[in-house]
Design an enzyme around this catalytic site. Structure first.
Site, PDB file in Angstrom:
ATOM      1  N   HIS A  22       0.804  -1.226   0.000  1.00  0.00           N
ATOM      2  CA  HIS A  22       0.000   0.000   0.000  1.00  0.00           C
ATOM      3  C   HIS A  22       0.837   1.276   0.000  1.00  0.00           C
ATOM      4  O   HIS A  22       0.698   2.161   0.832  1.00  0.00           O
ATOM      5  CB  HIS A  22      -1.132  -0.001   1.034  1.00  0.00           C
ATOM      6  CG  HIS A  22      -0.777  -0.291   2.477  1.00  0.00           C
ATOM      7  ND1 HIS A  22       0.233   0.324   3.146  1.00  0.00           N
ATOM      8  CD2 HIS A  22      -1.372  -1.107   3.383  1.00  0.00           C
ATOM      9  CE1 HIS A  22       0.264  -0.100   4.395  1.00  0.00           C
ATOM     10  NE2 HIS A  22      -0.698  -0.973   4.564  1.00  0.00           N
ATOM     11  N   HIS A  76      -5.427  -9.972  13.392  1.00  0.00           N
ATOM     12  CA  HIS A  76      -5.518  -8.711  12.636  1.00  0.00           C
ATOM     13  C   HIS A  76      -6.301  -8.990  11.363  1.00  0.00           C
ATOM     14  O   HIS A  76      -5.974  -9.917  10.627  1.00  0.00           O
ATOM     15  CB  HIS A  76      -4.091  -8.251  12.326  1.00  0.00           C
ATOM     16  CG  HIS A  76      -3.980  -6.934  11.643  1.00  0.00           C
ATOM     17  ND1 HIS A  76      -4.993  -5.998  11.618  1.00  0.00           N
ATOM     18  CD2 HIS A  76      -2.944  -6.375  10.964  1.00  0.00           C
ATOM     19  CE1 HIS A  76      -4.588  -4.935  10.942  1.00  0.00           C
ATOM     20  NE2 HIS A  76      -3.353  -5.140  10.534  1.00  0.00           N
ATOM     21  N   GLU A  78      -6.540  -7.142   8.654  1.00  0.00           N
ATOM     22  CA  GLU A  78      -5.986  -6.675   7.367  1.00  0.00           C
ATOM     23  C   GLU A  78      -5.639  -7.903   6.533  1.00  0.00           C
ATOM     24  O   GLU A  78      -5.156  -8.908   7.059  1.00  0.00           O
ATOM     25  CB  GLU A  78      -4.754  -5.786   7.596  1.00  0.00           C
ATOM     26  CG  GLU A  78      -4.351  -5.069   6.308  1.00  0.00           C
ATOM     27  CD  GLU A  78      -3.361  -3.922   6.523  1.00  0.00           C
ATOM     28  OE1 GLU A  78      -2.803  -3.771   7.620  1.00  0.00           O
ATOM     29  OE2 GLU A  78      -3.147  -3.177   5.530  1.00  0.00           O
ATOM     30  N   ASP A  80      -3.453  -8.967   4.548  1.00  0.00           N
ATOM     31  CA  ASP A  80      -2.158  -9.659   4.459  1.00  0.00           C
ATOM     32  C   ASP A  80      -2.104 -10.806   5.478  1.00  0.00           C
ATOM     33  O   ASP A  80      -1.315 -11.745   5.307  1.00  0.00           O
ATOM     34  CB  ASP A  80      -0.973  -8.699   4.641  1.00  0.00           C
ATOM     35  CG  ASP A  80      -1.110  -7.754   5.820  1.00  0.00           C
ATOM     36  OD1 ASP A  80      -2.240  -7.509   6.274  1.00  0.00           O
ATOM     37  OD2 ASP A  80      -0.071  -7.247   6.283  1.00  0.00           O
ATOM     38  N   HIS A 142      -1.490  -1.660  13.777  1.00  0.00           N
ATOM     39  CA  HIS A 142      -1.761  -0.317  13.327  1.00  0.00           C
ATOM     40  C   HIS A 142      -3.205  -0.125  12.823  1.00  0.00           C
ATOM     41  O   HIS A 142      -3.488   0.881  12.152  1.00  0.00           O
ATOM     42  CB  HIS A 142      -0.763   0.063  12.233  1.00  0.00           C
ATOM     43  CG  HIS A 142      -1.069  -0.427  10.840  1.00  0.00           C
ATOM     44  ND1 HIS A 142      -1.076  -1.725  10.439  1.00  0.00           N
ATOM     45  CD2 HIS A 142      -1.398   0.277   9.747  1.00  0.00           C
ATOM     46  CE1 HIS A 142      -1.366  -1.813   9.185  1.00  0.00           C
ATOM     47  NE2 HIS A 142      -1.562  -0.628   8.712  1.00  0.00           N
ATOM     48  N   ASP A 161       1.620  -6.994  13.988  1.00  0.00           N
ATOM     49  CA  ASP A 161       2.362  -5.994  13.207  1.00  0.00           C
ATOM     50  C   ASP A 161       3.498  -5.347  14.007  1.00  0.00           C
ATOM     51  O   ASP A 161       4.501  -4.910  13.428  1.00  0.00           O
ATOM     52  CB  ASP A 161       1.409  -4.891  12.715  1.00  0.00           C
ATOM     53  CG  ASP A 161       0.667  -5.276  11.431  1.00  0.00           C
ATOM     54  OD1 ASP A 161       1.143  -6.160  10.700  1.00  0.00           O
ATOM     55  OD2 ASP A 161      -0.397  -4.689  11.181  1.00  0.00           O
ATOM     56  N   TYR A 189       9.891   0.020   8.761  1.00  0.00           N
ATOM     57  CA  TYR A 189       8.527  -0.409   9.082  1.00  0.00           C
ATOM     58  C   TYR A 189       7.915   0.510  10.134  1.00  0.00           C
ATOM     59  O   TYR A 189       6.764   0.947  10.020  1.00  0.00           O
ATOM     60  CB  TYR A 189       8.571  -1.861   9.586  1.00  0.00           C
ATOM     61  CG  TYR A 189       7.223  -2.515   9.713  1.00  0.00           C
ATOM     62  CD1 TYR A 189       6.701  -3.268   8.658  1.00  0.00           C
ATOM     63  CD2 TYR A 189       6.470  -2.382  10.861  1.00  0.00           C
ATOM     64  CE1 TYR A 189       5.454  -3.870   8.771  1.00  0.00           C
ATOM     65  CE2 TYR A 189       5.232  -2.974  10.975  1.00  0.00           C
ATOM     66  CZ  TYR A 189       4.732  -3.723   9.926  1.00  0.00           C
ATOM     67  OH  TYR A 189       3.494  -4.311  10.032  1.00  0.00           O
ATOM     68  N   HIS A 221       5.288 -10.102  10.340  1.00  0.00           N
ATOM     69  CA  HIS A 221       6.071  -9.917   9.106  1.00  0.00           C
ATOM     70  C   HIS A 221       7.553 -10.104   9.408  1.00  0.00           C
ATOM     71  O   HIS A 221       8.057  -9.589  10.414  1.00  0.00           O
ATOM     72  CB  HIS A 221       5.921  -8.485   8.564  1.00  0.00           C
ATOM     73  CG  HIS A 221       4.547  -8.132   8.104  1.00  0.00           C
ATOM     74  ND1 HIS A 221       3.996  -8.622   6.944  1.00  0.00           N
ATOM     75  CD2 HIS A 221       3.621  -7.304   8.628  1.00  0.00           C
ATOM     76  CE1 HIS A 221       2.777  -8.112   6.794  1.00  0.00           C
ATOM     77  NE2 HIS A 221       2.523  -7.320   7.804  1.00  0.00           N
TER      78      HIS A 221
HETATM   79 FE1  FEO Z   1      -1.648  -4.173   9.412  1.00  0.00          FE
HETATM   80 FE2  FEO Z   1       0.580  -6.614   8.405  1.00  0.00          FE
HETATM   81  O1  FEO Z   1      -1.071  -5.720   8.459  1.00  0.00           O
END
Ligand code: FEO
Length: 394
Positions: A22, A76, A78, A80, A142, A161, A189, A221
């Site tokens: 993104h 989470h 999101e 990903d 986040h 995250d 990051y 991640h």
């Molecule tokens: Fe906020 Fe790795 O997604």
């Protein structure tokens, strides 16, 4: 797969060719870290992006039949991390999906056919047999729904995250991966994802890390931490408390006919002359997400632009929008540049910088008409010296 300790495995997916997350330039790719816990009840923490579903399933299948999974913890929503949940639920038909209160809302908005989700709350413990998994909410690190999971018996914090880095690698541990590259990606990051939420990070560390013994930090991640946890927390402490380098300046600019560029060079010479280290970043060549990494701990932020169509350059516009959203606080700012006739570019940069919280402006914005004279360049050199002395003496 990678065994973290017996019965607990990394089973994520590696996104080797990802170069844009993104709008964040991910030059090292990324990974989406899913974690499998084998106990009386089999638990998976998070999944992967949809396109890596098969890869995750191959890793899980090396350990256990995926249809036997009892709990899927979505830390989470999101995509990903949640993208593969619908496909996984089609295989693990009896699995109970668990998420934070905001996670439940988020998952239902993402996957309209998923309605049966169990809510978990701060401090709640899920017993899987011999293991206890404790939930810690991480609102706005986040997204509103993030949460971390602490496995008490093995002292593993699955931090989601928080503490992540966009790195694709076959090496999974901090002592296997080049240290400076790991910590550079950790800083990038933080600068591009976590920066606006320093107070939330501080609160999370107080609740989830300080009271617990932590042997492993396993983010959602990149690389997992087992050796350099102290370094990791020390860097996060610096960033979340907005501890800046008093000797560091960043000059960010774009230029049409090198007038603004030549002004930038003289500012750099003046700053260098008084002992300030300067990173000069041309927005024609540097990605805004890398510029934010430079800005993370810089005391002085200088932005240069010509005027184009009665405003700043589009590259500068993109950068300012991005930086404003990430809310760096408490810096010294300065705007400069060259213009032909109307001169709104520098004025508008100055206006934007003055909206940022606790920024100081020891000098008014400066601009020259068309090409800087010798006297203009000398003046920029002196501005550099003045700004440099200002941050060094703060
Ligand atoms: Fe906020 Fe790795 O997604």
């Amino acid at each position: 797969m990678t065994e973290i300790v017996p019965n607990i495995y990394w089973v994520g997916g590696v996104d080797w060719s990802l170069r844009n997350f993104h709008g964040y330039q991910t030059e090292e790719g990324s990974s989406y870290n899913a974690y499998l816990i084998i106990d009386e009840k089999i638990t998976l923490i998070d999944t992967v992006k949809d396109h890596l579903f098969e890869e995750m399933m191959e890793r899980i299948t090396e350990i256990v039949d995926p249809s036997k999974i009892d709990y899927i913890i979505s830390a989470h929503s999101e995509m990903d991390h949640s993208g593969a949940i619908p496909k996984l639920l089609a295989v693990a038909k009896n699995a109970k999906l668990i998420a934070s209160p905001n996670g439940v809302k988020g998952l239902k908005k993402h996957f309209h056919n998923i309605t049966d989700i169990e809510e978990c709350h701060e401090g709640m413990v899920l017993n899987t047999g011999k293991y206890n998994l404790k939930f810690y909410l991480q609102q706005m690190i986040h997204w509103p729904d993030n949460m971390a999971v602490y496995l008490e018996e093995e002292k593993i914090l699955f931090s989601n995250d928080a503490f992540g880095q966009h790195i694709a690698s076959g090496f999974r541990w901090d002592d296997e991966y080049p240290h400076s590259m790991l910590f550079h990606q950790l800083a990038k990051y933080y600068a591009n994802i976590v920066l606006p939420y320093g107070a939330k990070v501080e609160n999370f560390i107080k609740r989830a890390i300080e009271p617990n013994e932590i042997k492993y930090i396993c983010p959602a991640h990149g690389i997992m931490f087992r050796k350099y946890i102290d370094d990791l927390l020390s860097e996060y402490t610096k960033w979340m408390t907005n501890t800046l380098d008093p000797k560091k300046a960043v000059i960010v600019y774009d230029s049409m006919w090198k007038s603004t560029e030549n002004m930038a060079s003289q500012l750099e010479r003046g700053l260098d002359n008084v002992g300030v280290r300067v990173e000069i970043r041309s927005l024609s060549y540097c990605h805004i997400s890398n510029v934010m990494t430079d800005i993370l701990d810089a005391s002085l932020i200088i932005i240069g632009t010509p005027t184009l169509n009665n405003d700043y350059m589009p590259t500068v516009s993109s950068f300012l929008t991005y930086m404003k959203g990430l809310k760096p606080e408490g810096r010294v700012g300065f705007a400069f540049g060259s213009h032909g006739w109307s001169g709104e570019g520098v004025k508008n940069v100055d206006k934007v910088l003055r909206t940022l919280k606790d920024w100081e402006f020891p000098l008014d914005a400066k601009q020259v008409n068309y090409v800087p004279t010798e006297s203009d360049l000398k003046s920029m050199y002196e501005c550099g010296q003045t700004l440099g002395r200002y941050i060094l003496e703060k």
